[in-house]
Enzyme design. Structure first.
Site, mmCIF file in Angstrom:
data_model
loop_
_atom_site.group_PDB
_atom_site.id
_atom_site.type_symbol
_atom_site.label_atom_id
_atom_site.label_comp_id
_atom_site.label_asym_id
_atom_site.label_seq_id
_atom_site.Cartn_x
_atom_site.Cartn_y
_atom_site.Cartn_z
ATOM 1 N N LEU A 160 -29.365 77.212 -0.090
ATOM 2 C CA LEU A 160 -29.826 78.225 0.867
ATOM 3 C C LEU A 160 -31.020 79.004 0.288
ATOM 4 O O LEU A 160 -31.000 79.375 -0.884
ATOM 5 C CB LEU A 160 -28.699 79.209 1.204
ATOM 6 C CG LEU A 160 -27.493 78.631 1.948
ATOM 7 C CD1 LEU A 160 -26.445 79.720 2.149
ATOM 8 C CD2 LEU A 160 -27.914 78.059 3.292
ATOM 9 N N LYS B 22 -23.483 85.831 -9.500
ATOM 10 C CA LYS B 22 -24.406 85.689 -8.371
ATOM 11 C C LYS B 22 -24.870 87.042 -7.848
ATOM 12 O O LYS B 22 -26.054 87.236 -7.537
ATOM 13 C CB LYS B 22 -23.736 84.885 -7.254
ATOM 14 C CG LYS B 22 -23.473 83.430 -7.608
ATOM 15 C CD LYS B 22 -22.719 82.714 -6.500
ATOM 16 C CE LYS B 22 -22.434 81.262 -6.863
ATOM 17 N NZ LYS B 22 -21.660 80.561 -5.797
ATOM 18 N N ALA C 107 -26.405 77.790 -3.439
ATOM 19 C CA ALA C 107 -26.769 76.368 -3.554
ATOM 20 C C ALA C 107 -28.171 76.149 -2.988
ATOM 21 O O ALA C 107 -29.146 76.678 -3.512
ATOM 22 C CB ALA C 107 -25.723 75.486 -2.885
ATOM 23 N N ASP D 293 -17.786 83.973 -11.146
ATOM 24 C CA ASP D 293 -18.928 83.268 -10.561
ATOM 25 C C ASP D 293 -19.626 84.145 -9.527
ATOM 26 O O ASP D 293 -20.858 84.213 -9.480
ATOM 27 C CB ASP D 293 -18.446 81.954 -9.927
ATOM 28 C CG ASP D 293 -19.593 81.077 -9.470
ATOM 29 O OD1 ASP D 293 -20.453 80.770 -10.303
ATOM 30 O OD2 ASP D 293 -19.625 80.732 -8.276
ATOM 31 N N GLY E 120 -14.380 68.976 -5.146
ATOM 32 C CA GLY E 120 -15.580 69.227 -5.945
ATOM 33 C C GLY E 120 -16.231 70.559 -5.670
ATOM 34 O O GLY E 120 -17.357 70.822 -6.126
#
Length: 811
Positions: A609, A678, A607, A674, A660
């Site tokens: 970072l 990454k 996100a 996911d 969320g």
């Protein structure tokens, strides 16, 4: 004594002439007033002449309308005691015009002499009206003292006779004199001639120089010279002071504030020129003199352009070292009345390119080919050809002289914005750098130069946002809150020019109001698709543009390459492109590098970072990344931190969705897909060639739970609760916790569930936080650790915002 010239817009209406009257009568020194024809009248005279020549009886209607317009002006500005006299004078002028038009109608032909005569009536009539409107003003006929001679079928001022006649006519002149501009007579035949486009400015300058006026003031409907064309550059502003050289350069390259030859007579007499606005006389205007002035930090004063350019190129190895080639080029063009405004020549002398107007293109090529017929036949000249429908841009400023890096900054700025330079030129005076580009790039070129050279109040970044869900909506809200602060403190304006959802899209070159963008998009948005969004962005062809992808849509990510190839930077929260095939990833990176734009995706991992940026800094400084261990899924970390005796696995998954943290379909997170994406992105940024299929997976939920629909998943996932609770209790007894860990070591990648004890850095990772340990040649014994919020719309949007800011800061 002063000379004041008033343009057609100034004297083209009742209010305009009343403003002129007020300005003139307030003068404390003797003045000579030069006026143009009423705005549009010269064109109307030419049109009536054409209609008459074509035997079109509607010329009579147009003639009557023109007469009525002048009568209306007279009714509005002339006092009742003078009105009849003025109407009689004007009627005589129009009677002469009527007879001329009647003759043209009958013989159905018109000569240049008759055209010149017809055109002269506009200024003759307007000067009579203005002189009658101003108290104590006396009318002078310019035809009696402005003399011309014919050169190359053009009327050139005969300065020797003109200056003598001006001094004779105005030897004992009254305090206020009024005459028409533009009009003249031949010094030999006494036939009526004119000074061409902008001739009224020229008339005023000739008078000022001949009579040694203290100043020449040119009054129009603009406040002065602008830094650029305000019709193209919204934030262009008035230049307070210019040198004669700067003004001449701007005029030669399309700035239409004054007629270029105007400067010549007053420059040699050192008479300053002031540009003023008839309808805003309080404005300071632009002061032009020999004095060279400049604002600190601004090397250029203004930008001008010609959007009607044809580039004629003479090319051949036989030109190298041959004396007289350029002489022959310019001689034959001059003989044929073709004006050249730019020359660009290769240092090898094998190519010479010259800029002319499009209208002269065909003739220029024809006469040059005829001139060099022998050389073409012998192969010494390969070709003479034209490239039409181009545009010429010039940046002008005395401060460019001896200032290093101006040309580099100019062409670097153009290159980053995808603007191709066809030819360029710079004189030894270093006052002007001009270049030719395609016409469709003109608006973009002017805007980006104006912005980059600090002529704009703010540095501008034009942003397109795709996706207005949680991340996109948060980003737009953050931009809205920061816009004023960034403008006031950083001189940066973030201009959101496009917003698109999955169904609608909205575009505005001036910027979209972020206060009510959602309603505006719903009410006024066009139907959207990825292809339509891309087409609209490229159609806008806007400078300093950034496309921001806040979707998870593969079709949107497929647009990146086309956008990058067209010099639009891309900021992606969408992980699909960077984690797709390695070849596609590499192509995107290399395309961005080649085109001088940015492809940024910091928020793909962690996100907000600063993981990717930190890795790039390490690598760029010469370090080598050997190993990475990370918890990269805020969703999975939240789930494993939430599972307890009271909250089983299925409930924890539901809570992650409701908070969320997870995708709408949590199976994307639970499958490790996911995290794999990454990890692949991180491994590639670390310098390793890795595909998703290369990653070894050790998943904690059996494959059968990922088959079927999402509804099937929610029904069946509670079956795992008991088994997980049993394992959790055993884990808790041993003082350990679960973490879904991604590992990369020397390019080998794996993901899977690991048990960590209380001594491990991952043990105390709270909520949805992410953590990464980076082992490098420098950070070997003690790896670098980055830790913090790894999920959530707010922090992801902030990361996207940071990428946008980094693009702004590269300039």
């Amino acid at each position: 004594m002063k000379v004041l010239k008033f343009g057609g817009t100034s004297v083209g209406s009742v209010n305009g002439i009343l403003s002129v009257k007020k300005i003139v009568e307030a003068q404390s020194v003797p003045v000579i007033i030069v006026v143009s024809a009423l705005s549009g009248i010269t064109d109307q005279l030419y049109n009536i002449a054409k209609l008459a020549c074509d035997a079109d009886k509607t010329y009579l209607t147009e003639y009557e309308l023109m007469f009525s317009r002048h009568v209306e002006v007279i009714d509005g500005v002339i006092s009742s005691d003078k009105k009849e006299e003025v109407l009689n004078q004007i009627q005589l002028q129009f009677n002469d015009l009527s007879n001329i038009f009647r003759g043209v109608y009958l013989i159905k032909d018109i000569s240049t002499k008759i055209i010149d005569t017809i055109a002269s009536y506009g200024e003759s009539i307007s000067s009579i009206i203005v002189s009658a409107a101003i108290k104590d003003a006396v009318h002078f006929d310019s035809k009696t003292f402005i003399k011309t001679e014919n050169q190359f079928d053009k009327h050139i001022v005969d300065f020797e006779k003109t200056n003598a006649l001006i001094r004779e006519n105005f030897a004992n002149a009254p305090r206020i004199c009024v005459c028409g501009g533009f009009i003249s007579t031949d010094s030999t035949t006494n036939f009526i001639t004119n000074l061409g486009r902008g001739g009224s400015d020229y008339t005023a300058a000739i008078l000022a120089a001949a009579l040694h006026a203290s100043i020449l003031e040119i009054w129009s409907d603009v406040d002065g010279f602008m830094t650029a064309d305000p019709r193209i550059i919204n934030n262009a502003y008035v230049i307070e002071k210019l040198s004669f050289i700067e003004a001449m350069e701007l005029c030669n390259f399309g700035a239409k504030v004054i007629y270029p030859p105007t400067i010549f007579p007053i420059f040699h007499q050192n008479i300053p020129l002031k540009l003023k606005n008839t309808f805003n006389p309080e404005a300071e205007g632009t002061y032009i003199s020999r004095e060279k002035t400049g604002e600190a930090g601004k090397a250029i004063k203004g930008i001008s352009s010609i959007n009607d350019t044809s580039l004629i190129t003479v090319q051949g190895l036989g030109m190298v070292g041959v004396i007289g080639v350029n002489y022959r080029i310019f001689r034959v063009l001059a003989k044929n009345g073709i004006s050249v405004f730019m020359v660009s020549q290769a240092s090898s002398e094998s190519t010479t390119s010259i800029g002319v107007r499009n209208a002269d293109s065909v003739l220029a090529v024809s006469v040059l080919r005829k001139e060099f017929t022998n050389e073409i036949a012998q192969g010494e000249i390969n070709d003479i050809f034209s490239e039409d429908d181009l545009a010429t841009v010039a940046i002008v400023g005395d401060n460019m002289k001896r200032t290093p890096g101006i040309a580099g900054k100019l062409f670097g700025t153009l290159g980053r914005n995808g603007i191709n330079v066809v030819a360029c030129a710079q004189g030894a005076s270093e006052t002007n750098i001009s270049f030719v580009t395609d016409r469709k790039s003109l608006r973009k070129a002017l805007n980006v130069i104006h912005d980059s050279f600090f002529l704009s109040e703010y540095q501008l970044l034009n942003i397109f946002v795709a996706g207005i869900g949680t991340v996109g909506g948060s980003l737009l809200n953050q931009i809205k809150k920061q816009q004023q602060k960034l403008m006031s403190q950083n001189g940066l304006k973030l201009n959101v020019v496009g917003i698109a959802s999955s169904k609608k899209m909205l575009f505005s070159r001036e910027g979209i109001d972020l206060e009510n963008y959602a309603d505006n998009l719903k009410k006024n948005g066009l139907d959207a698709s990825p292809e339509l969004i891309c087409n609209e962005i490229l159609k806008m062809n806007i400078f300093n543009s950034v496309f921001v992808d806040c979707t998870a849509n593969s079709q949107i990510s497929d647009l990146y390459l086309r956008l990058l190839e067209n010099n639009t930077s891309v900021v992606a929260a969408n992980k699909i492109a960077a984690s797709s095939s390695y070849d596609k990833y590499l192509n995107l990176k290399e395309t961005a590098r080649r085109r001088g734009v940015k492809f940024l995706f910091e928020t793909n991992v962690g996100a907000g970072l600063p993981i990717i940026n930190t890795m790039n800094n390490l690598i760029n400084s010469g370090d080598h990344i050997q190993k990475m261990e990370a918890v990269l899924s805020g969703t999975l970390n939240f789930i494993f931190n939430t599972i307890s005796a009271e909250i089983p696995l299925s409930k924890a998954i539901l809570l992650a969705k409701e908070a969320g943290f997870s995708e709408p379909d949590p199976r994307i997170d639970l499958s490790g897909k996911d995290v794999i994406r990454k990890l692949v992105i991180l491994a590639r940024e670390a310098g390793y060639k890795v595909e998703q299929s290369d990653v070894v997976k050790n998943l904690f939920i059996p494959d059968k739970y990922f088959a079927g629909s999402l509804e099937d998943f929610w029904k069946s996932v509670p079956e795992l609760d008991a088994e997980f609770e049993s394992k959790r209790q055993k884990l808790a007894a041993e003082g350990k916790r679960w973490r879904f860990v991604a590992t990369m070591e020397n390019g080998n990648c794996k993901v899977g569930l690991q048990e960590v004890d209380s001594l491990h850095p991952f043990y105390d990772l709270q909520g949805s936080n992410n953590i990464i340990l980076i082992t490098t040649e420098r950070y070997n014994e003690f790896p670098m650790m980055i830790k913090g919020y790894g999920a959530g719309a707010g922090v992801t949007a902030a990361g996207v915002f940071s990428d946008i800011m980094s693009i702004a800061n590269i300039r």
